[in-house]
Scaffold this active site. Sequence first.
Site, PDB file in Angstrom:
ATOM      1  N   GLY A  12       0.786  -1.233   0.000  1.00 48.02           N
ATOM      2  CA  GLY A  12       0.000   0.000   0.000  1.00 48.02           C
ATOM      3  C   GLY A  12       0.816   1.280   0.000  1.00 48.02           C
ATOM      4  O   GLY A  12       0.292   2.352  -0.298  1.00 48.02           O
ATOM      5  N   SER A  13       2.117   1.190   0.319  1.00 49.26           N
ATOM      6  CA  SER A  13       2.960   2.397   0.312  1.00 49.26           C
ATOM      7  C   SER A  13       3.690   2.585  -1.010  1.00 49.26           C
ATOM      8  O   SER A  13       4.442   3.538  -1.185  1.00 49.26           O
ATOM      9  CB  SER A  13       3.999   2.295   1.442  1.00 49.26           C
ATOM     10  OG  SER A  13       4.732   1.088   1.292  1.00 49.26           O
ATOM     11  N   VAL A  16       1.878   1.713  -6.975  1.00 48.73           N
ATOM     12  CA  VAL A  16       0.521   1.328  -7.356  1.00 48.73           C
ATOM     13  C   VAL A  16      -0.436   1.447  -6.160  1.00 48.73           C
ATOM     14  O   VAL A  16      -1.565   1.930  -6.296  1.00 48.73           O
ATOM     15  CB  VAL A  16       0.512  -0.110  -7.943  1.00 48.73           C
ATOM     16  CG1 VAL A  16      -0.895  -0.492  -8.387  1.00 48.73           C
ATOM     17  CG2 VAL A  16       1.487  -0.227  -9.116  1.00 48.73           C
ATOM     18  N   GLY A  17       0.038   1.040  -4.973  1.00 51.46           N
ATOM     19  CA  GLY A  17      -0.808   1.119  -3.777  1.00 51.46           C
ATOM     20  C   GLY A  17      -1.225   2.556  -3.485  1.00 51.46           C
ATOM     21  O   GLY A  17      -2.396   2.834  -3.182  1.00 51.46           O
ATOM     22  N   TYR A 144      12.340 -12.865 -11.147  1.00 48.52           N
ATOM     23  CA  TYR A 144      11.056 -12.166 -10.940  1.00 48.52           C
ATOM     24  C   TYR A 144       9.957 -12.821 -11.772  1.00 48.52           C
ATOM     25  O   TYR A 144       8.851 -13.074 -11.292  1.00 48.52           O
ATOM     26  CB  TYR A 144      11.277 -10.716 -11.363  1.00 48.52           C
ATOM     27  CG  TYR A 144      10.094  -9.788 -11.350  1.00 48.52           C
ATOM     28  CD1 TYR A 144       9.665  -9.195 -10.164  1.00 48.52           C
ATOM     29  CD2 TYR A 144       9.448  -9.439 -12.538  1.00 48.52           C
ATOM     30  CE1 TYR A 144       8.613  -8.284 -10.168  1.00 48.52           C
ATOM     31  CE2 TYR A 144       8.398  -8.537 -12.547  1.00 48.52           C
ATOM     32  CZ  TYR A 144       7.980  -7.955 -11.358  1.00 48.52           C
ATOM     33  OH  TYR A 144       6.943  -7.053 -11.366  1.00 48.52           O
ATOM     34  N   THR A 172       1.384  -3.308 -17.855  1.00 48.71           N
ATOM     35  CA  THR A 172       2.649  -3.001 -18.545  1.00 48.71           C
ATOM     36  C   THR A 172       3.470  -2.109 -17.604  1.00 48.71           C
ATOM     37  O   THR A 172       3.137  -1.975 -16.439  1.00 48.71           O
ATOM     38  CB  THR A 172       2.356  -2.252 -19.855  1.00 48.71           C
ATOM     39  OG1 THR A 172       1.388  -1.238 -19.561  1.00 48.71           O
ATOM     40  CG2 THR A 172       1.813  -3.176 -20.913  1.00 48.71           C
ATOM     41  N   VAL A 174       4.671   0.728 -15.353  1.00 44.09           N
ATOM     42  CA  VAL A 174       3.839   1.690 -14.626  1.00 44.09           C
ATOM     43  C   VAL A 174       4.707   2.888 -14.213  1.00 44.09           C
ATOM     44  O   VAL A 174       5.897   2.722 -13.928  1.00 44.09           O
ATOM     45  CB  VAL A 174       3.278   1.046 -13.338  1.00 44.09           C
ATOM     46  CG1 VAL A 174       2.225   1.947 -12.698  1.00 44.09           C
ATOM     47  CG2 VAL A 174       2.708  -0.340 -13.605  1.00 44.09           C
ATOM     48  N   LYS A 195      17.463  11.683 -12.847  1.00 45.58           N
ATOM     49  CA  LYS A 195      18.739  12.037 -13.493  1.00 45.58           C
ATOM     50  C   LYS A 195      18.640  13.385 -14.225  1.00 45.58           C
ATOM     51  O   LYS A 195      19.561  14.202 -14.184  1.00 45.58           O
ATOM     52  CB  LYS A 195      19.156  10.936 -14.473  1.00 45.58           C
ATOM     53  CG  LYS A 195      19.661   9.689 -13.746  1.00 45.58           C
ATOM     54  CD  LYS A 195      19.951   8.535 -14.694  1.00 45.58           C
ATOM     55  CE  LYS A 195      20.225   7.270 -13.870  1.00 45.58           C
ATOM     56  NZ  LYS A 195      20.295   6.055 -14.689  1.00 45.58           N
ATOM     57  N   ASP A 278      20.109  -2.842 -22.900  1.00 48.17           N
ATOM     58  CA  ASP A 278      18.801  -2.410 -23.401  1.00 48.17           C
ATOM     59  C   ASP A 278      17.666  -3.237 -22.815  1.00 48.17           C
ATOM     60  O   ASP A 278      16.506  -2.840 -22.868  1.00 48.17           O
ATOM     61  CB  ASP A 278      18.748  -2.593 -24.926  1.00 48.17           C
ATOM     62  CG  ASP A 278      19.116  -1.323 -25.666  1.00 48.17           C
ATOM     63  OD1 ASP A 278      19.174  -0.249 -25.040  1.00 48.17           O
ATOM     64  OD2 ASP A 278      19.342  -1.418 -26.889  1.00 48.17           O
TER      65      ASP A 278
END
Length: 327
Positions: A12-13, A16-17, A144, A172, A174, A195, A278
Site C-alpha cells: 500500500g505504500s 501502485v498502492g 522475478y 505493462t 507503470v 537524473k 537495453d
Amino acid sequence: MNNDKVILVTGGSGLVGKAIEWVINNDKGKFGSKEKEKWIFINSKDGDLRSMEATHAIFQKYKPTHVIHLAALVGGLFKNMKYKLDFLRDNILINDNILHSAHQYKVEKVVSCLSTCIFPDKTTYPIDETMIHNGPPHESNFGYAHAKRLIDIQNKAYNDQFGDKYTSIIPTNVFGPHDNYDLQDSHVIPGLLHKCYLAKKNGTPFIVAGTGKPLRQFIYSRDLAKLIIWALREYDEIEPVILSVSEKDEVSIKDVADSIVKALNFEGDYTFDTTKADGQYKKTASNEKLLKYLPDFKFTPFEIAIKESADWFIENYDNARTGNGKA
Ligand code: NAP
Ligand code: GDP
C-alpha cells in the site's frame, strides 16, 4: 458503519498502492470510495510478508474479505539483473504466504499483480493473456518472472481444488507519483526523471542508459489504479487480464527521454550510454480483452501523465523514495 467488504491492499505504500488510495479518496465517479467498503493499505512496517507468521498476524488483525495483492520485490532492469535469486525467493514467499493465508481466512476474492515482463522472450506479437507459460522469460529478469508466473498457476490450483476466486492482472510498465526514484535500481521513468532533474540543477550531463531504441507501453499509475479497482469489484475470471494502453501508444525509450526533458524544461543535451543494457527490445501487449469489458475507458495521455509525475517529483523531492542516490 457496517462494512460488507474489508479490502486489504498489500504494497500500500508503493507506486501502485498509493495510486489506488488516491483514486479511492479522490475519484468522484465510479472508481472512488463506496459505502460498505473499508480499505486498508499496509506496507512492510505492518509485517514482513516473506514470513508466514507475520502474514497470518495481518489476516488475523484485519480479517479482510477481499485482497489486492501488490507487495513484491520490485525493480527496474538493472536491479533485476543483479538480484535474480532474491527476486525469485522473496516473491515466491510473499505470494505463497498471501494466497495461502487468504485461503485459510476464507477471503472471497484476491486480485494479484503480475507484469508484462514475465511473458516469453521469444514470442509473437501482440502478446495476450493466453501466452504466459509458452516459453522462458527474458534472461534479464527470469527470477522475478518465474515467481510471478507461479501466481497464475496457484490461482488456477486454488480454484480447481477449492473453488477459490483468486485472479490476477497484468500491467505493462507503470509510472506516476510515489514511484521509486533510486538512480540505479528504479524503473526507467523515475530513474530518468531523477537524473534529468539533477542534470538541470547541477549543470551536469543527462545520460540515458542503452540505445534508446527499446519500445514499451507505459500506464499511468492512477489509470492502473482505476482498472484494479474495477477488477476487484467486477472482473469475474480466474484467468488474468492485461491492463495496458493500446499497441499504437507504445513509445521508445528515446521518446520517454524527450518527454522528460520537455516536462522538466531541461535545456541541455543528452546522450545515450550504449555500454549499458537495453533489456528486452519490446513486449507489446494486447489490451483487447480489457476493452471488451471496458470499451469506454479513457487513458490519460502520456505527455500529461509525465508532466503530472514530474511536477509531483519536484514538489516532493525531499521526501521521495530515492534510495541512496539523493544528491
Ligand atoms: P513499489 O513501489 O516498489 O512498492 C512495493 C510495495 O511492496 C511497498 O509497499 C513495499 O512496502 C511492499 N513490500 C515489498 N516487500 C515487502 C515485504 N517483504 N513485506 C511487506 N511488504 C513488502 O512497487 P510497485 O511499483 O507499486 O509495484 C506494485 C505491484 O505492481 C508489484 O506486484 C509489481 O510486481 C507490479 N508491477 C509493477 C510495475 C512497475 O512498472 N512499477 C510493472 C508491472 C507490475 P515498503 O514501502 O514498506 O517497503
Ligand atoms: P523493463 O521494461 O523491465 O526493462 O524496465 P525498465 O523500466 O527498467 O526499462 C528499461 C529500459 O529503459 C531499458 O531499455 C534501459 O536500457 C532503458 N533505460 C534508460 N535509462 C534508464 C534508467 O535510468 N533506468 C532504467 N531502469 N532503465 C533505463
